[in-house]
Design an enzyme around this catalytic site. Structure first.
Site, PDB file in Angstrom:
ATOM      1  N   ASP A 127      -1.749   7.112   5.457  1.00 35.77           N
ATOM      2  CA  ASP A 127      -3.016   7.894   5.619  1.00 35.77           C
ATOM      3  C   ASP A 127      -4.041   7.176   5.551  1.00 35.77           C
ATOM      4  O   ASP A 127      -4.052   5.894   5.038  1.00 35.77           O
ATOM      5  CB  ASP A 127      -2.881   9.024   4.289  1.00 35.77           C
ATOM      6  CG  ASP A 127      -4.096   9.663   4.475  1.00 35.77           C
ATOM      7  OD1 ASP A 127      -4.425  10.349   5.536  1.00 35.77           O
ATOM      8  OD2 ASP A 127      -4.839   9.863   3.397  1.00 35.77           O
ATOM      9  N   SER A 128      -5.101   7.535   5.959  1.00 35.63           N
ATOM     10  CA  SER A 128      -6.242   6.602   5.645  1.00 35.63           C
ATOM     11  C   SER A 128      -6.653   6.428   3.928  1.00 35.63           C
ATOM     12  O   SER A 128      -7.365   5.388   3.762  1.00 35.63           O
ATOM     13  CB  SER A 128      -7.562   7.475   6.308  1.00 35.63           C
ATOM     14  OG  SER A 128      -7.713   8.692   5.651  1.00 35.63           O
ATOM     15  N   CYS A 174      -2.001  11.673   8.224  1.00 28.45           N
ATOM     16  CA  CYS A 174      -3.625  11.608   8.327  1.00 28.45           C
ATOM     17  C   CYS A 174      -3.928  12.612   9.624  1.00 28.45           C
ATOM     18  O   CYS A 174      -3.276  12.086  10.640  1.00 28.45           O
ATOM     19  CB  CYS A 174      -4.267  10.422   8.333  1.00 28.45           C
ATOM     20  SG  CYS A 174      -5.969  10.427   8.664  1.00 28.45           S
ATOM     21  N   GLU A 218     -11.885  14.767  -3.871  1.00 29.91           N
ATOM     22  CA  GLU A 218     -11.396  13.438  -4.619  1.00 29.91           C
ATOM     23  C   GLU A 218     -12.278  13.462  -6.004  1.00 29.91           C
ATOM     24  O   GLU A 218     -11.657  12.928  -6.840  1.00 29.91           O
ATOM     25  CB  GLU A 218     -11.972  12.261  -3.535  1.00 29.91           C
ATOM     26  CG  GLU A 218     -10.863  12.091  -2.732  1.00 29.91           C
ATOM     27  CD  GLU A 218     -11.006  10.615  -2.007  1.00 29.91           C
ATOM     28  OE1 GLU A 218     -11.553   9.817  -2.669  1.00 29.91           O
ATOM     29  OE2 GLU A 218     -10.381  10.635  -1.013  1.00 29.91           O
ATOM     30  N   CYS A 229      -6.673  18.980   7.537  1.00 31.45           N
ATOM     31  CA  CYS A 229      -7.184  17.523   6.848  1.00 31.45           C
ATOM     32  C   CYS A 229      -6.194  17.505   5.444  1.00 31.45           C
ATOM     33  O   CYS A 229      -6.025  18.490   4.984  1.00 31.45           O
ATOM     34  CB  CYS A 229      -8.472  17.634   6.591  1.00 31.45           C
ATOM     35  SG  CYS A 229      -9.141  16.128   5.231  1.00 31.45           S
ATOM     36  N   HIS A 288      -6.873  16.521   2.727  1.00 31.55           N
ATOM     37  CA  HIS A 288      -7.471  16.830   1.435  1.00 31.55           C
ATOM     38  C   HIS A 288      -7.714  18.431   1.133  1.00 31.55           C
ATOM     39  O   HIS A 288      -7.696  18.778   0.099  1.00 31.55           O
ATOM     40  CB  HIS A 288      -8.744  16.292   1.398  1.00 31.55           C
ATOM     41  CG  HIS A 288      -8.855  14.666   0.946  1.00 31.55           C
ATOM     42  ND1 HIS A 288      -8.427  13.945   1.984  1.00 31.55           N
ATOM     43  CD2 HIS A 288      -9.438  14.039  -0.036  1.00 31.55           C
ATOM     44  CE1 HIS A 288      -8.610  12.724   1.603  1.00 31.55           C
ATOM     45  NE2 HIS A 288      -9.250  12.724   0.262  1.00 31.55           N
TER      46      HIS A 288
HETATM   47  N1  DGL Z   1      -6.843  11.767   5.850  1.00 27.87           N
HETATM   48  C1  DGL Z   1      -7.841  12.220   6.427  1.00 27.87           C
HETATM   49  C2  DGL Z   1      -7.569  13.315   7.351  1.00 27.87           C
HETATM   50  O1  DGL Z   1      -6.535  14.084   7.283  1.00 27.87           O
HETATM   51  C3  DGL Z   1      -9.189  12.674   5.834  1.00 27.87           C
HETATM   52  C4  DGL Z   1      -9.804  11.560   5.198  1.00 27.87           C
HETATM   53  C5  DGL Z   1     -10.487  10.570   5.933  1.00 27.87           C
HETATM   54  O2  DGL Z   1     -11.560  10.941   6.800  1.00 27.87           O
HETATM   55  O3  DGL Z   1     -10.137   9.455   6.215  1.00 27.87           O
HETATM   56  O4  DGL Z   1      -8.367  13.594   8.607  1.00 27.87           O
END
Ligand code: DGL
Length: 272
Positions: free
Chosen positions: A13-14, A76, A157, A189, A191
Site C-alpha cells: 500500500d502507499s 491500495c 490517521e 480507499c 482508510h
Molecule cells: N491507500 C490509498 C488508497 O487506498 C489512500 C492513501 C493515499 O492517498 O495514498 O487509495
C-alpha cells in the site's frame, strides 16, 4: 514443481491504510504468511499523477519480490486504479496479482437494488473511472457516481473517527451522492473502513456500504485454491511489516487499522 504454499503473500500500500486489507485477509486466511510493505516515505499516492504512482508502484512491487512472495495483493485503491498492470507485468505469470477494484465493484454490483452506486475514494481513484468501468462491465444499466474525499485519509490517521469535524466533512462529501439517490456506496480507499460509522451517519440508513478491502478476501482465497498455492498449515502465520520511513507512527496507528497487535515493524532501504 517445488512446493510454494509456505511462501508469503505480499501485500503493499502507499502507507498504513492497507492494514485494513490485511485484516480482511487474516479473517479469510488465518494461516497464510504475509509480508506487508507500506511506502510511508512517499504517501499519499491519491493526490499524485498516474505517472508518478506507476513509477512508485514498480518499486513497491520490487520490494515484495525480494521476499519471494507467491502472490501479490495490491491493497491500495489508487494503485489498483492506475497501476495494476505495472505489478502484473513485473510479477510475471507465476505470481498472481489481485487488486481491490474488481472485488469491490463486483460486491457493489450485486448489492445495489436501484442500480445507483456511489464511489468514494482518493482524487486519483475517482479521476481514473476504474470503478465505473468495472461496474458497468458487469451491468451497463448501473449508474455510478464518484466523489473524492481527500480529507478522510488524514482524519482516519488522526483517529478522529467520532469527531464532530469528521461528521461535518462526511456530510459535505456524501451529500451529492445522497442527492443522486444511490443505495450503495463503495468505500474505495484503504482508510475509509476506519470511518465507516461516521460515513454511515451521513447517508440514509438504507444505503449499503461496501468495503473493497473486505471484498478482496474471498477472491484471494479462491485464487490460492485454484492455483494450488494455499498454505495447508494450521500454525500461527508469520506476519512481517516493512515501511520506507521511520516505523514509529506506523507502529502506533497501525494497530487501529489492523485491529490487532502489529509486532515488529522494520524500515527497508534501497527503494527505487
Ligand atoms: N491507500 C490509498 C488508497 O487506498 C489512500 C492513501 C493515499 O492517498 O495514498 O487509495
Amino acid at each position: 514443481m517445488s512446493d510454494r504454499t509456505a511462501q508469503p503473500i505480499g501485500v503493499f500500500d502507499s502507507g498504513i491504510g492497507g492494514l485494513t486489507v490485511v485484516r480482511s485477509l487474516l479473517r479469510h486466511l488465518p494461516h497464510e504468511n504475509i509480508v506487508y510493505f507500506g511506502d510511508t516515505a512517499r504517501v499519499p499516492y491519491g493526490s499524485k499523477s498516474p505517472q508518478v504512482v506507476r513509477e512508485y508502484t514498480l518499486q513497491d512491487a520490487e520490494v515484495l519480490l525480494r521476499y519471494d512472495v507467491k502472490m501479490i495483493v495490491v491493497a491500495c485503491n489508487t494503485v489498483s486504479a492506475v497501476a495494476l498492470d505495472v505489478v502484473q507485468r513485473r510479477a510475471g505469470v507465476n505470481i498472481p496479482v489481485v487488486g481491490v477494484i474488481a472485488p469491490g465493484a463486483a460486491a457493489a454490483a450485486s448489492a445495489t437494488r436501484n442500480k445507483r452506486i456511489g464511489i468514494i475514494g482518493t482524487q486519483g481513484t475517482i479521476a481514473s473511472n476504474s470503478y465505473n468501468n468495472a461496474i458497468r462491465a458487469i451491468d451497463p444499466a448501473i449508474e455510478v457516481f464518484g466523489q473524492a474525499c481527500p480529507l478522510f485519509v488524514p482524519l482516519a490517521e488522526e483517529g478522529w473517527t467520532e469527531h464532530k469535524a469528521t461528521e461535518m466533512i462526511a456530510r459535505e462529501y456524501l451529500f451529492p451522492l445522497v442527492q443522486h439517490k444511490v443505495d450503495t456506496v463503495v468505500l474505495a480507499c484503504t482508510h475509509y473502513p476506519i470511518l465507516k460509522d461516521v460515513i454511515a451517519k451521513a447517508v440514509p440508513h438504507t444505503v449499503q456500504l461496501i468495503d473493497s478491502g473486505e471484498a478482496t478476501g474471498a477472491p484471494v482465497l479462491g485464487l490460492l485454491d485454484s492455483t494450488g498455492l494455499r498454505n495447508p498449515s494450521t500454525l500461527v502465520p508469520n506476519l512481517q511489516f516493512f515501511v520506507s520511513d521511520i516505523p514509529f507512527k506506523f507502529a502506533e496507528v497501525g494497530e487501529r487499522f489492523l485491529g490487532g497487535r502489529l509486532g515488529r515493524v522494520q524500515r527497508i532501504s534501497g527503494l527505487g
